[in-house]
Every structure is written in structure tokens, then in C-alpha cells.
Design an enzyme around this catalytic site. Structure first.
Site, PDB file in Angstrom:
ATOM      1  N   ASP A  18       0.813  -1.226   0.000  1.00 21.19           N
ATOM      2  CA  ASP A  18       0.000   0.000   0.000  1.00 21.19           C
ATOM      3  C   ASP A  18       0.842   1.270   0.000  1.00 21.19           C
ATOM      4  O   ASP A  18       0.425   2.314   0.522  1.00 21.19           O
ATOM      5  CB  ASP A  18      -0.966   0.024   1.202  1.00 21.19           C
ATOM      6  CG  ASP A  18      -1.889  -1.169   1.214  1.00 21.19           C
ATOM      7  OD1 ASP A  18      -2.228  -1.654   0.120  1.00 21.19           O
ATOM      8  OD2 ASP A  18      -2.282  -1.610   2.309  1.00 21.19           O
ATOM      9  N   LYS A  21       1.814   2.207  -5.048  1.00 20.85           N
ATOM     10  CA  LYS A  21       2.335   1.656  -6.303  1.00 20.85           C
ATOM     11  C   LYS A  21       1.401   1.986  -7.462  1.00 20.85           C
ATOM     12  O   LYS A  21       1.856   2.342  -8.549  1.00 20.85           O
ATOM     13  CB  LYS A  21       2.496   0.123  -6.175  1.00 20.85           C
ATOM     14  CG  LYS A  21       3.489  -0.288  -5.099  1.00 20.85           C
ATOM     15  CD  LYS A  21       3.561  -1.797  -4.931  1.00 20.85           C
ATOM     16  CE  LYS A  21       2.325  -2.410  -4.347  1.00 20.85           C
ATOM     17  NZ  LYS A  21       2.009  -2.011  -2.967  1.00 20.85           N
ATOM     18  N   GLY A  45      -4.609  -4.197  -3.860  1.00 22.10           N
ATOM     19  CA  GLY A  45      -5.587  -3.136  -4.117  1.00 22.10           C
ATOM     20  C   GLY A  45      -4.788  -1.902  -4.480  1.00 22.10           C
ATOM     21  O   GLY A  45      -4.180  -1.290  -3.612  1.00 22.10           O
ATOM     22  N   HIS A  46      -4.733  -1.583  -5.778  1.00 16.42           N
ATOM     23  CA  HIS A  46      -3.905  -0.471  -6.254  1.00 16.42           C
ATOM     24  C   HIS A  46      -4.834   0.665  -6.704  1.00 16.42           C
ATOM     25  O   HIS A  46      -5.626   0.482  -7.622  1.00 16.42           O
ATOM     26  CB  HIS A  46      -3.001  -0.932  -7.398  1.00 16.42           C
ATOM     27  CG  HIS A  46      -1.982  -1.953  -6.964  1.00 16.42           C
ATOM     28  ND1 HIS A  46      -1.050  -2.487  -7.813  1.00 16.42           N
ATOM     29  CD2 HIS A  46      -1.741  -2.527  -5.755  1.00 16.42           C
ATOM     30  CE1 HIS A  46      -0.288  -3.345  -7.143  1.00 16.42           C
ATOM     31  NE2 HIS A  46      -0.700  -3.400  -5.898  1.00 16.42           N
ATOM     32  N   GLN A 226       1.924  -6.025  -3.244  1.00 14.80           N
ATOM     33  CA  GLN A 226       2.377  -6.153  -1.852  1.00 14.80           C
ATOM     34  C   GLN A 226       3.674  -5.349  -1.646  1.00 14.80           C
ATOM     35  O   GLN A 226       3.908  -4.403  -2.367  1.00 14.80           O
ATOM     36  CB  GLN A 226       2.548  -7.630  -1.451  1.00 14.80           C
ATOM     37  CG  GLN A 226       1.241  -8.401  -1.318  1.00 14.80           C
ATOM     38  CD  GLN A 226       0.649  -8.850  -2.629  1.00 14.80           C
ATOM     39  OE1 GLN A 226       1.296  -9.497  -3.423  1.00 14.80           O
ATOM     40  NE2 GLN A 226      -0.603  -8.518  -2.872  1.00 14.80           N
TER      41      GLN A 226
HETATM   42  P1  GDP Z   1      -0.777   0.411  -3.504  1.00 18.97           P
HETATM   43  O1  GDP Z   1      -1.378  -0.871  -3.043  1.00 18.97           O
HETATM   44  O2  GDP Z   1       0.685   0.463  -3.273  1.00 18.97           O
HETATM   45  O3  GDP Z   1      -1.134   0.751  -4.929  1.00 18.97           O
HETATM   46  O4  GDP Z   1      -1.414   1.552  -2.587  1.00 18.97           O
HETATM   47  P2  GDP Z   1      -2.972   1.709  -2.202  1.00 18.97           P
HETATM   48  O5  GDP Z   1      -3.703   2.216  -3.382  1.00 18.97           O
HETATM   49  O6  GDP Z   1      -3.471   0.483  -1.536  1.00 18.97           O
HETATM   50  O7  GDP Z   1      -2.864   2.795  -1.056  1.00 18.97           O
HETATM   51  C1  GDP Z   1      -2.290   4.029  -1.274  1.00 18.97           C
HETATM   52  C2  GDP Z   1      -3.337   5.117  -0.966  1.00 18.97           C
HETATM   53  O8  GDP Z   1      -2.678   6.362  -0.858  1.00 18.97           O
HETATM   54  C3  GDP Z   1      -4.388   5.281  -2.040  1.00 18.97           C
HETATM   55  O9  GDP Z   1      -5.596   5.640  -1.449  1.00 18.97           O
HETATM   56  C4  GDP Z   1      -3.840   6.423  -2.890  1.00 18.97           C
HETATM   57  O10 GDP Z   1      -4.854   7.163  -3.548  1.00 18.97           O
HETATM   58  C5  GDP Z   1      -3.183   7.262  -1.830  1.00 18.97           C
HETATM   59  N1  GDP Z   1      -2.017   8.034  -2.276  1.00 18.97           N
HETATM   60  C6  GDP Z   1      -1.046   7.689  -3.139  1.00 18.97           C
HETATM   61  N2  GDP Z   1      -0.098   8.648  -3.212  1.00 18.97           N
HETATM   62  C7  GDP Z   1      -0.496   9.632  -2.370  1.00 18.97           C
HETATM   63  C8  GDP Z   1       0.061  10.881  -1.979  1.00 18.97           C
HETATM   64  O11 GDP Z   1       1.131  11.274  -2.407  1.00 18.97           O
HETATM   65  N3  GDP Z   1      -0.642  11.616  -1.058  1.00 18.97           N
HETATM   66  C9  GDP Z   1      -1.830  11.187  -0.545  1.00 18.97           C
HETATM   67  N4  GDP Z   1      -2.434  11.962   0.356  1.00 18.97           N
HETATM   68  N5  GDP Z   1      -2.369  10.010  -0.888  1.00 18.97           N
HETATM   69  C10 GDP Z   1      -1.708   9.236  -1.779  1.00 18.97           C
HETATM   70  P1  IMO Z   2      -0.960  -4.141  -2.230  1.00 14.68           P
HETATM   71  O1  IMO Z   2      -0.513  -4.696  -3.566  1.00 14.68           O
HETATM   72  C1  IMO Z   2      -0.914  -4.605   2.107  1.00 14.68           C
HETATM   73  C2  IMO Z   2      -0.995  -8.715   3.632  1.00 14.68           C
HETATM   74  C3  IMO Z   2      -2.240  -9.171   4.368  1.00 14.68           C
HETATM   75  C4  IMO Z   2      -1.643 -10.169   5.328  1.00 14.68           C
HETATM   76  C5  IMO Z   2      -0.518 -10.806   4.497  1.00 14.68           C
HETATM   77  C6  IMO Z   2      -0.896 -12.140   3.847  1.00 14.68           C
HETATM   78  O2  IMO Z   2      -2.253  -3.411  -2.308  1.00 14.68           O
HETATM   79  O3  IMO Z   2       0.149  -3.372  -1.601  1.00 14.68           O
HETATM   80  P2  IMO Z   2      -2.443 -12.799   1.792  1.00 14.68           P
HETATM   81  O4  IMO Z   2      -3.919 -12.576   1.545  1.00 14.68           O
HETATM   82  O5  IMO Z   2      -1.566 -12.210   0.750  1.00 14.68           O
HETATM   83  O6  IMO Z   2      -2.118 -14.237   2.051  1.00 14.68           O
HETATM   84  O7  IMO Z   2      -2.144 -12.022   3.183  1.00 14.68           O
HETATM   85  O8  IMO Z   2      -0.200  -9.875   3.498  1.00 14.68           O
HETATM   86  N1  IMO Z   2      -1.249  -8.162   2.285  1.00 14.68           N
HETATM   87  C7  IMO Z   2      -1.177  -6.868   1.975  1.00 14.68           C
HETATM   88  N2  IMO Z   2      -0.943  -5.785   2.746  1.00 14.68           N
HETATM   89  N3  IMO Z   2      -1.057  -4.463   0.782  1.00 14.68           N
HETATM   90  C8  IMO Z   2      -1.255  -5.544  -0.018  1.00 14.68           C
HETATM   91  O9  IMO Z   2      -1.282  -5.465  -1.364  1.00 14.68           O
HETATM   92  C9  IMO Z   2      -1.371  -6.815   0.580  1.00 14.68           C
HETATM   93  N4  IMO Z   2      -1.584  -8.060   0.111  1.00 14.68           N
HETATM   94  C10 IMO Z   2      -1.493  -8.870   1.162  1.00 14.68           C
HETATM   95  O10 IMO Z   2      -2.869  -8.098   5.028  1.00 14.68           O
HETATM   96  O11 IMO Z   2      -1.023  -9.499   6.398  1.00 14.68           O
HETATM   97 MG    MG Z   3      -2.940  -1.550  -1.807  1.00 16.43          MG
END
Ligand code: GDP
Ligand code: IMO
Ligand code: MG
Length: 425
Positions: A18, A21, A45-46, A226
Site C-alpha cells: 500500500d 504503487k 488493491g492499487h 504487496q
Molecule cells: P498500492 O497498493 O501500493 O497501490 O497503494 P494503495 O492504493 O493500496 O494505497 C495508497 C493510498 O494512498 C491510495 O488511497 C492512494 O490514492 C493514496 N495516495 C497515493 N499517493 C499519495 C500521496 O502522495 N498523497 C496522498 N495523500 N495520498 C496518496
Molecule cells: P498491495 O498490492 C498490504 C498482507 C495481508 C496479510 C498478508 C498475507 O495493495 O500493496 P495474503 O492474503 O496475501 O495471504 O495475506 O499480506 N497483504 C497486503 N498488505 N497491501 C497488499 O497489497 C497486501 N496483500 C497482502 O494483510 O497481512
Molecule cells: Mg494496496
């Protein structure tokens, strides 16, 4: 980032997932021809935006919002077809043209309904806090050589034999968990048969397609899911996911040689978060945790689970720089720290009175450790409109400079908001 000599780039999370990415891939995809996922599955979840509209991608590469970009799901991904089609339909409803530019590797393993059932019913999964998407059980079947691949769907007899094995194994586990639920061969086959025609249309030899693209000089972005500390080998085992999230996994998970990769980018938040159980050395106390969670909207993109939050941990990121061989960092969510009076940066751990600056392999070594912090003055003004490093307040620049020095890795991008244009770099 892409230039004449840098044509294939791996982008990985360099903390616990998270990191942002999706946002970075969306930014970089402007100059890419291909974006390819290489591991994980619908546990990811991107988040990306179309204007004001938030879209959370789980299996489809985050380059899909750029019409000219081809997107592929590599062999290293565990594919949940049902969830994939939901994602495709949601994109189409949002006006994104997916037709003819999304490919799924014929070698990718399929997440079956019984994998999800086992993941949800297992006490071990609950203890780790998995996403319940069947990721671990599907990778287990892959390694145990009873997995079902996309290419098996075309062969009814082979498919039935594999599903029989998978169901038998899953039912053995469910019985041991004292679950009241069971898997069923006929139901499983019928569910798959309903999805098969659509799946077959997307199926391709993704390794070959990416190889050909590379040979023709295309710009290829390999999108990790991840984070490095969730890697099955290099993460905080056993509190990890079941795949190789680090840059090395990209070569295996797409089917291209490691020498074809020109650069590796690690995405990090300007602080740290983690979802689920396991060590988080710089974790905030409850009050500060709540505060940053609210400022950064730190709730899972898919599950909505609150994310645990802490200060930036330079020990962790320096380790990620090493295991991924990172060329540069992308620091996201700097804006989330805008209002703080002071900002902490973990530079080492004190373990039994001794200062440690290398991340340990045994997480037991992290019990009772004391993070050592350097403190920075907060900048206390908005960074959201900054579009160059020079436009950032001096205190924020000092913080970023120190991150570069401690991690021994240059910062290539700084993200200051959720939108595509809120990027420096
Ligand atoms: P990922 O799994 O690495 O793609 O990240 P996620 O989408 O799960 O979580 C990142 C969250 O931070 C999302 O809600 C993005 O919209 C938000 N985000 C990304 N870059 C920034 C930033 O520079 N500032 C803020 N405030 N939010 C950001
Ligand atoms: P993105 O790509 C954050 C965590 C789960 C759990 C562990 C194992 O959005 O960054 P799993 O279902 O993969 O067997 O769970 O890994 N986990 C993540 N945490 N971002 C993710 O994906 C994750 N995908 C799995 O919360 O601790
Ligand atoms: Mg994510």
C-alpha cells in the site's frame, strides 16, 4: 524514468504494501508501452484516479487507464477469473476501453473457490490476517503440483483430474479445521465452465509477448504487488504473503531474463503502514496512530481494514534497497505529514543495549527492540501544490535528504497527493 537505455523497469513496494504503487504506475505508464503484473493476485488493491473518480485495481495492471498501453498478467500471478471479470466490467462501465489490450498468461494458476474457502476457514490465515482471497492455498497447490493453470481449462479431462485432486486436498484441510463447509467437484467445474470462454479469449503466451516487445524496443513496466517486507523469502516470515514480491520475482513471474531489466524503483510512504499481524518496529501509540490514520486515510483499499501506522523506518527501507537492488525511490504521501510539529525517522534499533542497523532474518529478534529516532522540524505548510523539489519547504527537503543518505538510494519521485499531477519527478 524511461529513456534510450532504460526500457524495462520493475516497480516494487519497499515496505509492507500500500505504498502507492498504483499511483506511481499510473504516472509512469504515460511513457510505457506495456505494464505487467508478475505476482500476487486479488489480495492487491492499487488505487488510481480518472479525474475525480477513484478506481481500485486488484489484478489488472495500473497502466490500464492509459489507452495506448498494453496490460498483461504474468504467469507468477494467481488469477481469480471471477474477480477479474468484475474488474473488467467495472472499468468498461467507467468508460475505459479494455478490449484487445489485456492479456492473461496461459501459465498463470487459477484461484479456485476452494482456495478461498480454505483461506477463510484456516486459523493460521486468521492469525496472519490474510485477505481471504485464496492466495496462500493457491500458491500451495502450485508448488505441490496439483494446481490448475489457465491453459488447463481447454482440456476437460485434465481439468477434471486436477480439480478432483484440489477438492480432495481442500476437503481434507476443511475437515481438519472442523469447518462445516466442503468443496464439491461438480460445482467447481460448473463455475469454471461458465467463466472459461471469456478466460480463453484473454489467454496468451505473456512471456513471449513481453520478450518480443522488449526486442522491438518497447518501454515495459513490471508492476509489483504487496511489499518487500511481505516477500515470502525476505519479509517478516511467517507474517508475509506467499509470493516473491521483490524485484527478483519479476523475472520469474513474467518469464523474461533478469538481464533484460534495466532499473528497479522502490515505492515508499513518507511514513510506514502495515495491514494484518506481524512486527512493525516503528508503530505509533494509539493516539498518534489514530491521528495519522485519519490524515492519510489509512484504511485498506479493498478490505477497508484500518492500517497500522508508524514513522519511516530507514532500517527497513535500506534492507529493501539491498534485496531489490533498487536504482531509486519514489516517496509518496509526503503531504500527509504537512501539519505535524515534528517528524521522526528511525535510523536503527537498540536490541539488548546494542545498536543494530541491519534488518534481522528472525523476527523474534525484533521483540522488545527500541527504535532509535532522529527528529525533524515539521514544515507545517501544504506541499500539495509543489511540482519541483525546490518548491518544497526546506524542512521537508531536509527530511528527504536524510532518507536518501540513510537508505543509500536516490529519490526519483515525490508524491504530494492522490492525483496524477501531484507528483515531483
Ligand atoms: P498500492 O497498493 O501500493 O497501490 O497503494 P494503495 O492504493 O493500496 O494505497 C495508497 C493510498 O494512498 C491510495 O488511497 C492512494 O490514492 C493514496 N495516495 C497515493 N499517493 C499519495 C500521496 O502522495 N498523497 C496522498 N495523500 N495520498 C496518496
Ligand atoms: P498491495 O498490492 C498490504 C498482507 C495481508 C496479510 C498478508 C498475507 O495493495 O500493496 P495474503 O492474503 O496475501 O495471504 O495475506 O499480506 N497483504 C497486503 N498488505 N497491501 C497488499 O497489497 C497486501 N496483500 C497482502 O494483510 O497481512
Ligand atoms: Mg494496496
Amino acid at each position: 524514468m524511461f529513456d534510450t537505455n532504460t526500457r524495462t523497469i520493475v516497480l516494487v513496494g519497499a515496505q509492507w504494501g500500500d505504498e502507492g504503487k498504483g499511483k506511481l504506475v499510473d504516472v509512469m505508464a504515460e511513457r510505457a508501452d506495456w505494464v505487467v503484473r508478475y505476482q500476487g493476485g486479488a489480495n492487491a488493491g492499487h488505487t488510481v484516479y480518472i479525474g475525480d473518480r477513484k478506481i481500485v485495481l486488484r489484478q489488472i495492471p495500473s497502466g490500464i487507464l492509459h489507452p495506448g498501453v498494453r496490460c498483461a498478467i504474468g504467469n507468477g500471478v494467481v488469477l481469480d477469473p471471477e474477480s477479474l471479470f468484475e474488474e473488467i466490467d467495472a472499468l468498461i462501465a467507467d468508460g475505459v476501453d479494455v478490449e484487445g489490450r489485456l492479456y492473461v498468461s496461459d501459465r498463470a494458476h487459477i484461484v479456485m473457490p476452494y482456495h478461498k474457502l480454505v483461506d477463510k476457514e484456516s486459523a493460521a490465515s486468521k492469525a496472519i490476517g490474510t485477505t481471504g482471497r485464496g492466495i496462500g492455498p493457491c500458491y500451495e497447490d502450485k508448488v505441490a503440483r496439483r494446481g490448475v493453470r489457465v491453459l488447463d481449462v481447454k482440456h476437460p479431462e485434465r481439468l477434471r483430474a486436477l480439480v478432483e485432486k484440489g477438492v480432495e486436498h481442500a476437503n481434507g484441510l476443511l475437515k481438519r479445521f472442523r469447518s462445516t463447509r466442503t468443496a464439491d467437484v461438480e460445482h467447481t467445474l460448473a463455475a469454471l465452465a461458465a467463466l472459461a470462454p471469456r478466460l480463453e479469449r484473454l489467454s496468451d503466451d505473456v512471456g513471449l509477448a513481453v520478450h518480443r516487445a522488449q526486442q522491438s524496443g518497447a518501454a515495459v513496466l513490471l508492476e509489483g504487488a504487496q511489499g518487500s517486507l511481505l516477500d515470502v523469502d525476505h519479509g517478516t516470515y511467517p507474517f508475509v504473503t506467499s509470493s516473491s514480491t521483490t524485484a527478483g520475482g519479476a523475472s520469474i513471474g513474467v518469464g523474461i531474463g533478469p538481464r533484460t531489466i534495466d532499473a528497479t524503483i522502490g515505492v515508499v510512504k513518507a511514513y510506514t503502514t502495515r495491514v494484518g499481524a506481524g512486527p512493525l518496529p516503528t508503530e505509533f501509540d494509539e493516539v498518534m496512530g489514530e491521528h495519522i490514520r485519519a490524515l492519510g486515510n489509512e484504511f485498506g483499499a479493498v478490505t477497508g481494514r484500518p492500517r497500522r501506522c508508524g514513522w519511516f523506518d530507514a532500517v527497513v527501507v535500506r534492507y529493501a534497497v539491498r534485496v531489490n537492488g533498487l536504482s531509486s525511490l519514489a516517496v509518496t504521501k509526503l503531504d500527509v505529514l504537512d501539519t505535524l510539529e515534528r517528524v521522526g525517522l528511525c535510523v536503527g534499533y537498540r536490541i539488548n543495549g546494542e545498536l543494530v542497523s541491519e534488518f534481522p532474518g528472525d523476527i523474534a529478534a525484533l521483540e522488545g527492540i527500541e527504535p532509535v529516532y532522529e527528529w525533524f522540524d515539521g514544515w507545517q505548510c501544504s506541499t500539495a501544490d509543489a511540482r519541483s523539489i525546490e518548491a518544497l519547504p526546506a524542512a521537508a527537503r531536509a527530511y528527504l535528504d536524510r532518507i536518501e543518505a540513510l537508505t543509500e538510494c536516490p529519490i526519483r519521485y515525490v508524491s504530494v497527493g492522490t492525483r496524477r499531477e501531484q507528483i515531483i519527478g
